[in-house]
Design a protein around this motif. Structure first.
Motif, PDB file in Angstrom:
ATOM      1  N   GLU A 121       0.938  -1.233  -0.012  1.00 53.11           N
ATOM      2  CA  GLU A 121       0.127  -0.026  -0.002  1.00 53.11           C
ATOM      3  C   GLU A 121       0.944   1.192  -0.072  1.00 53.11           C
ATOM      4  O   GLU A 121       1.802   1.439   0.886  1.00 53.11           O
ATOM      5  N   LEU A 122       0.923   2.137  -1.070  1.00 55.99           N
ATOM      6  CA  LEU A 122       1.821   3.311  -1.209  1.00 55.99           C
ATOM      7  C   LEU A 122       0.857   4.638  -1.215  1.00 55.99           C
ATOM      8  O   LEU A 122       0.497   4.962  -2.340  1.00 55.99           O
ATOM      9  N   ALA A 139      -5.402   6.968  -5.809  1.00 60.17           N
ATOM     10  CA  ALA A 139      -6.096   6.745  -4.308  1.00 60.17           C
ATOM     11  C   ALA A 139      -4.934   7.324  -3.443  1.00 60.17           C
ATOM     12  O   ALA A 139      -4.786   6.784  -2.340  1.00 60.17           O
ATOM     13  N   SER A 140      -4.110   8.309  -3.745  1.00 64.83           N
ATOM     14  CA  SER A 140      -3.314   8.734  -2.744  1.00 64.83           C
ATOM     15  C   SER A 140      -3.784   9.746  -1.740  1.00 64.83           C
ATOM     16  O   SER A 140      -4.799  10.438  -2.086  1.00 64.83           O
ATOM     17  N   SER A 141      -3.234   9.771  -0.586  1.00 60.50           N
ATOM     18  CA  SER A 141      -3.831  10.938   0.548  1.00 60.50           C
ATOM     19  C   SER A 141      -2.750  10.868   1.439  1.00 60.50           C
ATOM     20  O   SER A 141      -2.112   9.609   2.062  1.00 60.50           O
ATOM     21  N   LEU A 192      -2.981   0.416  -3.710  1.00 66.31           N
ATOM     22  CA  LEU A 192      -2.509  -1.071  -3.667  1.00 66.31           C
ATOM     23  C   LEU A 192      -1.745  -1.525  -4.775  1.00 66.31           C
ATOM     24  O   LEU A 192      -2.163  -1.494  -6.020  1.00 66.31           O
ATOM     25  N   VAL A 193      -0.485  -2.048  -4.890  1.00 69.96           N
ATOM     26  CA  VAL A 193       0.133  -2.262  -5.928  1.00 69.96           C
ATOM     27  C   VAL A 193       0.688  -3.968  -5.704  1.00 69.96           C
ATOM     28  O   VAL A 193       1.282  -4.066  -4.762  1.00 69.96           O
ATOM     29  N   LEU A 194       0.215  -4.559  -6.882  1.00 76.89           N
ATOM     30  CA  LEU A 194       0.530  -5.995  -6.694  1.00 76.89           C
ATOM     31  C   LEU A 194       2.022  -6.199  -7.614  1.00 76.89           C
ATOM     32  O   LEU A 194       1.762  -5.882  -8.903  1.00 76.89           O
ATOM     33  N   SER A 239      -7.622   2.469  -7.422  1.00 74.83           N
ATOM     34  CA  SER A 239      -6.907   2.267  -6.241  1.00 74.83           C
ATOM     35  C   SER A 239      -6.203   0.913  -6.269  1.00 74.83           C
ATOM     36  O   SER A 239      -5.241   0.874  -5.414  1.00 74.83           O
ATOM     37  N   LYS A 240      -6.330   0.177  -7.154  1.00 66.59           N
ATOM     38  CA  LYS A 240      -5.752  -1.242  -7.224  1.00 66.59           C
ATOM     39  C   LYS A 240      -5.021  -1.353  -8.252  1.00 66.59           C
ATOM     40  O   LYS A 240      -5.541  -1.422  -9.514  1.00 66.59           O
TER      41      LYS A 240
END
Length: 445
Positions: A288-289, A297-299, A346-348, A429-430
């Protein structure tokens, strides 16, 4: 500057937030929090070369939550006038006085609140006139029709631009907010050849300069539609299933739902008590970045003002953390993870193969490009969805397929992920490439 484009400046929103907090404390609240926001935008849709809709939106609103000990009251309004603010605070106070006490209710812990708010480059206004938006939409749809003469109808091409500005504050002294933008281009068309098929494509970014071109979006929508023509049915079988990147992110969404606070404390999750356990194949890494510049989906902080941070959600297949806000964390006897309001980027991590490489790895099986229905049981993990896509043999796509159902169990599917592609589509966001699952049941004829 963002302020000049909004009805209310960021200073005005800050003052309104302070006023709400002051009025709440004057009414006897032991703690309180408030968010004030505004937004505006436009959306233009063109269908078959003609303007179908031109939509403008402009909205504003505030929400206030007050606490009397562990009794909570919430009220909201779209009217930011002084009298409306007083009435809304009074309504929240009245609700709280008649609400049952909940020992887990309350603000986030003060030591977890964001002390610094980094600029994550979220605000990039698009100076786009309606006329320019119409031309872009026409260019997008024209590119789709130009792909193949069998594309004979359209659900439209749209160009959208949105801007927002918000401020959140609470009685612990936190006050923070920022402007943000989100722009998109989309197109959906219909082709006919012994039956009709529809497909679409879209691009969405914080900065319009990062969007795929209107021509590219339209062309992809057209190509994807034509590829689905003359789809066949297949016999029921067990085989590998390759989820194309845009639908593969849904698998990550099921993970988030299963390890989010509400599902866990209600015991309505197929991944109860999974923290520290191997739930994926051992090569799976999910991070999660929250601080990616321009991230969708940054904050810098969550909906409670809690500072966000980079973290491993899954490392070497092992679940490292849940998605918790303060309330659910207290219910579980844990600490918030800064996820009040949901997950951040979220980065897979990919296993290195491009899409063609994934097809070769799969050999024979099914590529899924569209999912239908909502046949997922969050308690058991049972998974059954209508699907469409392509049949693959010897690592090569053979023909499109439709009217099939894919079935399995998410616990097993997570463990049976064999590879993750490099073909990442950043559309929400994913973020992940296509995901290859070793075996699922494909129900056809």
């Amino acid at each position: 500057m963002a302020d000049s484009r909004f009805s209310y400046s960021i200073e005005t929103l800050s003052q309104i937030t302070r006023d709400i907090l002051d009025q709440s404390k004057s009414a006897g609240a032991t703690a309180c929090e408030a968010e004030v926001s505004q937004g505006f935008g436009q959306n233009v849709t063109v269908r078959r070369g003609e303007v179908e809709t031109i939509e403008y939106n402009r909205d504003k609103g505030l929400g206030v939550t007050v606490y009397f000990g562990h009794k909570r009251g919430h009220a909201s309004t779209s009217d930011l006038s002084p009298q409306a603010i007083k009435d809304t605070v009074a309504a929240a106070v009245s609700i709280a006085r008649y609400t049952a006490s909940d020992e887990f209710a309350g603000l986030a812990d003060e030591n977890l609140l964001a002390k610094e708010i980094p600029d994550l480059a979220m605000y990039h206004p698009w100076e786009l006139s309606v006329e320019q938006a119409i031309e872009l939409a026409k260019e997008c749809e024209t590119a789709a029709f130009a792909v193949d003469q069998r594309i004979d109808n359209s659900e439209g091409a749209s160009v959208s631009t949105q801007e927002s500005l918000f401020m959140y504050g609470n009685s612990l002294g936190f006050l923070g907010g920022y402007p943000a933008t989100r722009h998109s281009i989309s197109c959906a068309v219909i082709a006919e050849d012994q039956g009709m098929q529809r497909d679409y494509w879209y691009s969405s970014r914080r900065d319009a300069a990062d969007l795929e071109s209107a021509e590219a979006v339209g062309r992809l929508a057209g190509e994807r539609t034509v590829r689905r023509l003359n789809a066949r049915k297949i016999k029921t079988t067990d085989c590998p299933v390759l989820f194309e990147a845009p639908v593969a992110s849904g698998l990550i969404g099921h993970l988030v739902g299963a390890v989010s606070g509400g599902s866990l404390y209600r015991k309505s999750s197929f991944l109860l008590d999974s923290l520290g356990r191997e739930i994926f194949a051992p090569f799976i890494q999910i991070r999660e970045l929250p601080h990616i510049l321009k991230g969708l989906a940054s904050s810098p902080f969550d909906n409670e003002g809690v500072a966000t941070r980079d973290r491993d959600v899954v490392r070497d297949g092992v679940l490292q953390g849940y998605f918790l806000g303060s309330y659910s964390a207290r219910k579980l006897g844990m600490a918030t993870t800064g996820n009040a309001g949901g997950n951040h980027n979220l980065v897979l991590e990919s296993t290195g193969q491009d899409f063609a490489g994934l097809l070769k790895t799969m050999g024979t099986g099914l590529v899924v490009t569209e999912l239908l229905g909502h046949g997922v049981n969050p308690v058991t993990g049972d998974y059954s969805r209508g699907a469409a896509g392509y049949w693959v043999e010897n690592g090569e796509i053979q023909y499109p397929v439709e009217e099939i159902t894919i079935a399995g169990n998410l616990k097993e599917m997570f463990r049976q992920i064999a590879a993750v592609g490099t073909d990442v589509q950043v559309q929400g966001s994913k973020q992940c490439g296509s995901i290859l699952v070793e075996k699922m049941t494909v129900a056809g004829e």
